[in-house]
Design a protein around this motif. Structure first.
Motif, mmCIF file in Angstrom:
data_model
loop_
_atom_site.group_PDB
_atom_site.id
_atom_site.type_symbol
_atom_site.label_atom_id
_atom_site.label_comp_id
_atom_site.label_asym_id
_atom_site.label_seq_id
_atom_site.Cartn_x
_atom_site.Cartn_y
_atom_site.Cartn_z
ATOM 1 N N ARG A 110 1.019 1.547 -12.453
ATOM 2 C CA ARG A 110 0.716 0.646 -13.581
ATOM 3 C C ARG A 110 1.185 -0.773 -13.274
ATOM 4 N NH1 ARG A 110 2.366 5.158 -16.459
ATOM 5 N NH2 ARG A 110 4.449 4.284 -16.870
ATOM 6 N N GLU A 111 2.381 -0.911 -12.731
ATOM 7 C CA GLU A 111 2.923 -2.235 -12.425
ATOM 8 C C GLU A 111 2.092 -2.955 -11.364
ATOM 9 O OE1 GLU A 111 6.969 -1.497 -11.320
ATOM 10 O OE2 GLU A 111 7.543 -0.949 -13.361
ATOM 11 N N VAL A 112 1.730 -2.236 -10.307
ATOM 12 C CA VAL A 112 0.983 -2.864 -9.218
ATOM 13 C C VAL A 112 -0.430 -3.233 -9.669
ATOM 14 C CG1 VAL A 112 0.063 -2.518 -6.875
ATOM 15 C CG2 VAL A 112 2.397 -1.794 -7.424
ATOM 16 N N THR A 113 -1.084 -2.368 -10.431
ATOM 17 C CA THR A 113 -2.436 -2.696 -10.894
ATOM 18 C C THR A 113 -2.396 -3.830 -11.920
ATOM 19 O OG1 THR A 113 -2.407 -0.857 -12.493
ATOM 20 C CG2 THR A 113 -3.454 -0.447 -10.350
ATOM 21 N N ALA A 114 -1.365 -3.882 -12.757
ATOM 22 C CA ALA A 114 -1.231 -4.986 -13.713
ATOM 23 C C ALA A 114 -1.022 -6.317 -12.992
ATOM 24 C CB ALA A 114 -0.079 -4.721 -14.679
ATOM 25 N N ALA A 115 -0.445 -6.260 -11.806
ATOM 26 C CA ALA A 115 -0.183 -7.469 -11.032
ATOM 27 C C ALA A 115 -1.381 -7.881 -10.172
ATOM 28 C CB ALA A 115 1.041 -7.262 -10.146
ATOM 29 N N GLY A 116 -2.464 -7.089 -10.189
ATOM 30 C CA GLY A 116 -3.664 -7.456 -9.439
ATOM 31 C C GLY A 116 -4.051 -6.498 -8.333
ATOM 32 N N GLY A 117 -3.263 -5.446 -8.116
ATOM 33 C CA GLY A 117 -3.627 -4.430 -7.139
ATOM 34 C C GLY A 117 -4.697 -3.503 -7.707
ATOM 35 N N THR A 118 -5.316 -2.730 -6.834
ATOM 36 C CA THR A 118 -6.365 -1.789 -7.241
ATOM 37 C C THR A 118 -5.995 -0.397 -6.769
ATOM 38 O OG1 THR A 118 -8.017 -3.537 -7.006
ATOM 39 C CG2 THR A 118 -8.834 -1.267 -7.038
ATOM 40 N N LEU A 119 -6.133 0.582 -7.646
ATOM 41 C CA LEU A 119 -5.876 1.968 -7.263
ATOM 42 C C LEU A 119 -6.984 2.423 -6.323
ATOM 43 C CD1 LEU A 119 -4.124 4.508 -7.615
ATOM 44 C CD2 LEU A 119 -5.628 5.148 -9.513
ATOM 45 N N LYS A 120 -6.601 2.913 -5.151
ATOM 46 C CA LYS A 120 -7.559 3.420 -4.159
ATOM 47 C C LYS A 120 -7.658 4.934 -4.260
ATOM 48 C CE LYS A 120 -8.462 3.082 0.852
ATOM 49 N NZ LYS A 120 -8.730 4.458 1.176
ATOM 50 N N ASP A 121 -6.532 5.616 -4.156
ATOM 51 C CA ASP A 121 -6.490 7.072 -4.246
ATOM 52 C C ASP A 121 -5.429 7.456 -5.266
ATOM 53 O OD1 ASP A 121 -8.379 7.798 -2.093
ATOM 54 O OD2 ASP A 121 -6.884 6.850 -0.790
ATOM 55 N N ALA A 122 -5.842 8.172 -6.316
ATOM 56 C CA ALA A 122 -4.929 8.600 -7.379
ATOM 57 C C ALA A 122 -3.863 9.537 -6.818
ATOM 58 C CB ALA A 122 -5.720 9.299 -8.485
ATOM 59 N N ASP A 153 -4.055 -4.301 -2.053
ATOM 60 C CA ASP A 153 -3.696 -5.629 -2.543
ATOM 61 C C ASP A 153 -4.983 -6.449 -2.637
ATOM 62 O OD1 ASP A 153 -4.313 -6.675 0.005
ATOM 63 O OD2 ASP A 153 -2.226 -7.065 0.523
ATOM 64 N N PRO A 154 -4.936 -7.693 -3.108
ATOM 65 C CA PRO A 154 -6.161 -8.485 -3.259
ATOM 66 C C PRO A 154 -6.933 -8.712 -1.961
ATOM 67 C CG PRO A 154 -4.427 -9.421 -4.599
ATOM 68 C CD PRO A 154 -3.785 -8.348 -3.745
ATOM 69 N N ASP A 155 -6.270 -8.558 -0.800
ATOM 70 C CA ASP A 155 -6.962 -8.719 0.477
ATOM 71 C C ASP A 155 -7.474 -7.410 1.056
ATOM 72 O OD1 ASP A 155 -6.742 -11.586 0.938
ATOM 73 O OD2 ASP A 155 -4.581 -11.199 0.998
ATOM 74 N N GLY A 156 -7.284 -6.307 0.335
ATOM 75 C CA GLY A 156 -7.760 -5.013 0.799
ATOM 76 C C GLY A 156 -6.759 -4.244 1.638
ATOM 77 N N ASN A 157 -5.552 -4.776 1.833
ATOM 78 C CA ASN A 157 -4.517 -4.039 2.562
ATOM 79 C C ASN A 157 -4.106 -2.817 1.763
ATOM 80 O OD1 ASN A 157 -4.125 -5.925 4.787
ATOM 81 N ND2 ASN A 157 -3.363 -7.301 3.202
#
Length: 114
Positions: free
Chosen positions: A74-86, A101-105
């Motif tokens: 929740r914290e990482v996605t709220a900061a702009g990250g995207t969930l890749k694998d649940a 992360d925003p660059d796809g890392n």
């Protein structure tokens, strides 16, 4: 905000685990603790280094150990990250998930059972 317990697990995709195994053993100075056709794991200086053959991983993934995987997601996605694998249980209650992360890392998070 929840803190991490550190980056303690790094998984490397390999095409030939039998060829990769002696290279990592030489690098780390230890023999593998887990050794199977589908996963080879080393422990060295508080780090777990895993070799994953036939994976869809395109590069190594560092896993940050956390006490609450859902809160950290929740914290990482709220900061702009995207969930890749649940989160999924990879055995004995150990949960792993990946985000980008925003660059796809790819960022891994790992929660051991309490």
């Amino acid at each position: 905000m929840t803190t991490t317990l550190g980056a303690k697990t790094i998984l490397h995709p390999v095409t030939d685990v039998e060829k990769a195994k002696p290279v990592y053993a030489a690098l780390l100075g230890v023999e593998p603790l887990a050794d199977s056709p589908y996963y080879v794991g080393f422990e060295s200086e508080g780090q777990h280094i895993g070799l994953v053959p036939n994976s869809d991983m395109s590069s190594p993934i560092t896993y940050w150990h956390v006490t609450d995987i859902e809160a950290k997601i929740r914290e990482v996605t709220a900061a702009g990250g995207t969930l890749k694998d649940a989160p999924k249980d990879v055995g004995q209650g150990r949960l792993v998930a990946t985000l980008t992360d925003p660059d796809g890392n790819v960022l891994g998070v790992l929660q051991d059972p309490a």
